[in-house]
Design an enzyme around this catalytic site. Sequence first.
Site, mmCIF file in Angstrom:
data_model
loop_
_atom_site.group_PDB
_atom_site.id
_atom_site.type_symbol
_atom_site.label_atom_id
_atom_site.label_comp_id
_atom_site.label_asym_id
_atom_site.label_seq_id
_atom_site.Cartn_x
_atom_site.Cartn_y
_atom_site.Cartn_z
ATOM 1 N N ARG A 6 90.465 87.894 -42.375
ATOM 2 C CA ARG A 6 91.610 88.562 -43.013
ATOM 3 C C ARG A 6 91.161 89.663 -43.968
ATOM 4 N NH1 ARG A 6 94.197 83.404 -45.686
ATOM 5 N NH2 ARG A 6 92.080 83.514 -46.492
ATOM 6 N N LYS A 42 81.983 71.980 -37.188
ATOM 7 C CA LYS A 42 82.439 70.743 -37.787
ATOM 8 C C LYS A 42 83.209 71.048 -39.060
ATOM 9 C CE LYS A 42 79.491 68.675 -40.640
ATOM 10 N NZ LYS A 42 78.787 69.152 -41.823
ATOM 11 N N LEU A 49 79.167 80.713 -43.948
ATOM 12 C CA LEU A 49 78.340 80.346 -42.792
ATOM 13 C C LEU A 49 78.018 81.576 -41.938
ATOM 14 C CD1 LEU A 49 77.132 77.803 -41.337
ATOM 15 C CD2 LEU A 49 79.082 77.975 -39.800
ATOM 16 N N HIS A 56 75.333 64.499 -37.846
ATOM 17 C CA HIS A 56 73.916 64.859 -37.698
ATOM 18 C C HIS A 56 73.028 63.628 -37.446
ATOM 19 C CE1 HIS A 56 75.383 68.626 -38.966
ATOM 20 N NE2 HIS A 56 75.207 68.513 -40.263
ATOM 21 N N LYS A 115 67.801 71.866 -33.980
ATOM 22 C CA LYS A 115 66.549 71.919 -34.749
ATOM 23 C C LYS A 115 65.372 71.582 -33.842
ATOM 24 C CE LYS A 115 68.571 71.314 -39.227
ATOM 25 N NZ LYS A 115 68.217 72.262 -40.261
HETATM 26 N N1 LIG Z 1 78.848 76.919 -45.040
HETATM 27 C C1 LIG Z 1 78.070 76.021 -44.485
HETATM 28 O O1 LIG Z 1 76.902 75.846 -44.861
HETATM 29 C C2 LIG Z 1 78.571 75.181 -43.372
HETATM 30 C C3 LIG Z 1 79.845 75.339 -42.872
HETATM 31 N N2 LIG Z 1 80.277 74.589 -41.825
HETATM 32 C C4 LIG Z 1 81.623 74.774 -41.285
HETATM 33 O O2 LIG Z 1 81.764 76.119 -40.855
HETATM 34 C C5 LIG Z 1 83.070 76.590 -41.091
HETATM 35 C C6 LIG Z 1 82.998 77.809 -41.985
HETATM 36 O O3 LIG Z 1 82.353 77.482 -43.182
HETATM 37 P P1 LIG Z 1 82.248 78.501 -44.401
HETATM 38 O O4 LIG Z 1 81.792 79.826 -43.937
HETATM 39 O O5 LIG Z 1 81.501 77.803 -45.451
HETATM 40 O O6 LIG Z 1 83.761 78.603 -44.823
HETATM 41 P P2 LIG Z 1 84.448 79.587 -45.851
HETATM 42 O O7 LIG Z 1 85.194 78.768 -46.834
HETATM 43 O O8 LIG Z 1 83.492 80.586 -46.376
HETATM 44 O O9 LIG Z 1 85.553 80.257 -44.931
HETATM 45 C C7 LIG Z 1 85.261 81.224 -43.938
HETATM 46 C C8 LIG Z 1 86.321 82.302 -43.969
HETATM 47 O O10 LIG Z 1 87.571 81.730 -43.624
HETATM 48 C C9 LIG Z 1 88.622 82.353 -44.371
HETATM 49 N N3 LIG Z 1 89.320 81.323 -45.125
HETATM 50 C C10 LIG Z 1 88.837 80.522 -46.086
HETATM 51 N N4 LIG Z 1 89.775 79.680 -46.532
HETATM 52 C C11 LIG Z 1 90.886 79.946 -45.841
HETATM 53 C C12 LIG Z 1 92.203 79.420 -45.843
HETATM 54 N N5 LIG Z 1 92.555 78.436 -46.649
HETATM 55 N N6 LIG Z 1 93.100 79.952 -44.993
HETATM 56 C C13 LIG Z 1 92.749 80.920 -44.158
HETATM 57 N N7 LIG Z 1 91.518 81.484 -44.133
HETATM 58 C C14 LIG Z 1 90.607 81.000 -44.943
HETATM 59 C C15 LIG Z 1 87.950 83.319 -45.315
HETATM 60 O O11 LIG Z 1 88.010 84.619 -44.721
HETATM 61 P P3 LIG Z 1 89.198 85.660 -44.998
HETATM 62 O O12 LIG Z 1 89.829 85.308 -46.302
HETATM 63 O O13 LIG Z 1 88.517 86.971 -44.989
HETATM 64 O O14 LIG Z 1 90.102 85.469 -43.849
HETATM 65 C C16 LIG Z 1 86.509 82.890 -45.346
HETATM 66 O O15 LIG Z 1 85.618 83.965 -45.569
HETATM 67 C C17 LIG Z 1 83.822 75.422 -41.711
HETATM 68 O O16 LIG Z 1 84.482 74.733 -40.693
HETATM 69 C C18 LIG Z 1 82.715 74.570 -42.305
HETATM 70 O O17 LIG Z 1 83.092 73.220 -42.379
HETATM 71 C C19 LIG Z 1 79.460 73.703 -41.193
HETATM 72 C C20 LIG Z 1 78.170 73.506 -41.632
HETATM 73 C C21 LIG Z 1 77.631 74.182 -42.779
HETATM 74 O O1 LIG Z 2 76.379 70.397 -41.953
HETATM 75 C C1 LIG Z 2 75.880 70.438 -43.054
HETATM 76 O O2 LIG Z 2 74.565 70.651 -43.162
HETATM 77 C C2 LIG Z 2 74.000 71.134 -44.355
HETATM 78 C C3 LIG Z 2 72.503 70.891 -44.239
HETATM 79 O O3 LIG Z 2 71.993 71.642 -43.188
HETATM 80 P P1 LIG Z 2 70.463 72.062 -43.190
HETATM 81 O O4 LIG Z 2 70.254 72.677 -41.870
HETATM 82 O O5 LIG Z 2 70.286 73.005 -44.336
HETATM 83 O O6 LIG Z 2 69.684 70.826 -43.408
HETATM 84 C C4 LIG Z 2 74.570 70.450 -45.564
HETATM 85 O O7 LIG Z 2 74.110 71.074 -46.738
HETATM 86 C C5 LIG Z 2 76.077 70.533 -45.521
HETATM 87 O O8 LIG Z 2 76.627 69.774 -46.586
HETATM 88 C C6 LIG Z 2 76.623 70.010 -44.225
HETATM 89 O O9 LIG Z 2 77.997 70.324 -44.132
#
Ligand SMILES: NC(=O)C1=CN([C@@H]2O[C@H](COP(=O)(O)OP(=O)(O)OC[C@H]3O[C@@H](n4cnc5c(N)ncnc54)[C@H](OP(=O)(O)O)[C@@H]3O)[C@@H](O)[C@H]2O)C=CC1
Ligand SMILES: O=C1O[C@H](COP(=O)(O)O)[C@@H](O)[C@H](O)[C@H]1O
Length: 611
Positions: A165, A268, A136, A360, A302
């Site tokens: 980390r 979230k 993200l 959403h 949005k």
């Molecule tokens: N990706 C998306 O499209 C969306 C994500 N979200 C929410 O945003 C947040 C981040 O998402 P996202 O970037 O996909 O998450 P990631 O799984 O990519 O995790 C983010 C960072 O957290 C660290 N991490 C991952 N797993 C663990 C673990 N088990 N223990 C400790 N550190 C960990 C890692 O960094 P390092 O190892 O360097 O510490 C990783 O780069 C979440 O809460 C997700 O639900 C919400 C909407 C959309």
């Molecule tokens: O929060 C989330 O949203 C994305 C969709 O977001 P959008 O802005 O690309 O429509 C969804 O893919 C993901 O599963 C959900 O966690």
Amino acid sequence: MATLSSTSCRSYATPLLSPSPSSSSSSASASASSSHAPSSSIRGRHHWRITLSSIPKRYCSAKVSSRFHGKCFTSAVHMQDGAVAPAPVENETPFEKLTEGLLSATSSEERKDAAEFLNNNGSTVSITVVGASGDLAKKKIFPALFALYYEDCLPEHFTIFGYSRTKMTDEELRNMISRTLTCRIDKRENCDEKMDQFLKRCFYHSGQYDSQENFAQLDKKLKEHEGGRVSNRLFYLSIPPNIFIEAVRCASLSASSGNGWTRVIVEKPFGRDSESSAALTKALKQYLEEDQIFRIDHYLGKELVENLSVLRFSNLIFEPLWSRQYIRNVQLIFSEDFGTEGRGGYFDHYGIIRDIMQNHLLQILALFAMETPVSLDAEDIRNEKVKVLRSMRPLSLEDVVIGQYKSHTKGGITYPAYTDDNTVPSDSLTPTFAAAALFIDNARWDGVPFLMKAGKALHNKRAEIRVQFRHVPGNLYNRNIGTDLDQATNELVIRVQPDEAIYLKINNKVPGLGMRLDRSNLNLHYAARYSKEIPDAYERLLLDAIEGERRLFIRSDELDAAWSRFTPVLKELEEKKIIPEYYPYGSRGPVGAHYLAARYKVRWGDLGMEQ
Ligand SMILES: NC(=O)C1=CN([C@@H]2O[C@H](COP(=O)(O)OP(=O)(O)OC[C@H]3O[C@@H](n4cnc5c(N)ncnc54)[C@H](OP(=O)(O)O)[C@@H]3O)[C@@H](O)[C@H]2O)C=CC1
Ligand SMILES: O=C1O[C@H](COP(=O)(O)O)[C@@H](O)[C@H](O)[C@H]1O
């Protein structure tokens, strides 16, 4: 030199510093909006919210903390024309003194001087992206921060830190994020230069999420960059939810601002049911006040979701129709044309109802259905949303259909089943599709079905709101329409994405000597109407968090109400191990969704001949 840095970034209809009588220092008396009494106490300091009575709060507001080193002190001042930094001021007349220069400044030179004065004596914003190495952060957060910088929306003094980390140098972080930065298509001037300048303001600190010591090291680095200015700190928790609390504990105890504000954006999922959500809120509140917590739902950022209230409350023609009297049903539709790809581990624990519907789509529903708020202030809007959510009937199992995508081969390509994902158990019953019928038991919406549909691995990517109006009573033209009255129903479509649009389906006569009726769209198509690129939701929300604007963030009572509508059915689905209806990857989803709609005499608007 300090400038009125947000000039091109956020524009409002009324100029703040217009030389009108109401903006003279004499008439601009300060008044406390809620009261002059402390509204909250953060780490021993009292905060008051002060607004200028003669200027809309949106354009000018201040948080004043009572005493700091014996001085009265503003911790945030937000103005239309510039991110104006706070300055220590006299104890007796804090706000007048601070704004006197700005309010009496009539020429642009004077305004610049006043802003420069405030900026130089002012504050800095440090933004720490916790989980900077993650998906993200790379995909959304850093690009949004760059877009804000590019649009001159960030304050003059700001620093961005990545924290996670993974071992990385500042340079490595910059390389990593530079790959995802883009400039607006409509404004490409100085793009490379701007990127370089932005990247120079980005730094990295490697640390554990549960280490106060590591956050204390971050604090030290932040202080070096803050250079003695009042420090305002924003932490964006872009990490998996199981480490939210530890990260908040350590950040708040070791890296909170000592003299400015500290805010935390929480991603979230906010729990997975009422109990876990309440436990998360309780844990967060051990370290933060509610007004420091910014629970993000990026759909609220949005453009077309923002426009929903404008459409409704600034056009006379819609509000009188906005009730059970004229509206037959409302549909909230989300679809993606790809599966969980890479996020199966997270997704399997939550499923589509928690991932999309409970947050959403429900947020959009609340905005759509709320009563007119007293004002556009965050609390007034959130109060109305809570009322709608509390008026909703908890969802019942009979009103839910669930599905899961299965493998499908098309054009020689085989698309995977949900359970083909290595991180998903092969016997998983987690829904990747759901349709639901919800009801709001209040005077406005009694009996109107609000149908939701959300799914992954469907035939298209789309998010939209469809409002189907009632049939015209005693329609003179029934003969020309035929027996299928649904074909002639007026429908308002708010297409949130892609290709943003608002269109209204109407009936009209086909030109000619006969009397043939046709269906046409009165269409506000954004790409045709506006040449400006639409900002990403994360840009709006990050800017709001920096400015302390809470309107688009979820308050804890809203969250409780939202979970209470979905928790019983989620539990029932899991306890009864309801088997989802399987649908092929890339299809229109399970047929069960049609039966559900038909029970309420509804046809999904997105599946009609002409959409
Ligand atoms: N990706 C998306 O499209 C969306 C994500 N979200 C929410 O945003 C947040 C981040 O998402 P996202 O970037 O996909 O998450 P990631 O799984 O990519 O995790 C983010 C960072 O957290 C660290 N991490 C991952 N797993 C663990 C673990 N088990 N223990 C400790 N550190 C960990 C890692 O960094 P390092 O190892 O360097 O510490 C990783 O780069 C979440 O809460 C997700 O639900 C919400 C909407 C959309
Ligand atoms: O929060 C989330 O949203 C994305 C969709 O977001 P959008 O802005 O690309 O429509 C969804 O893919 C993901 O599963 C959900 O966690």
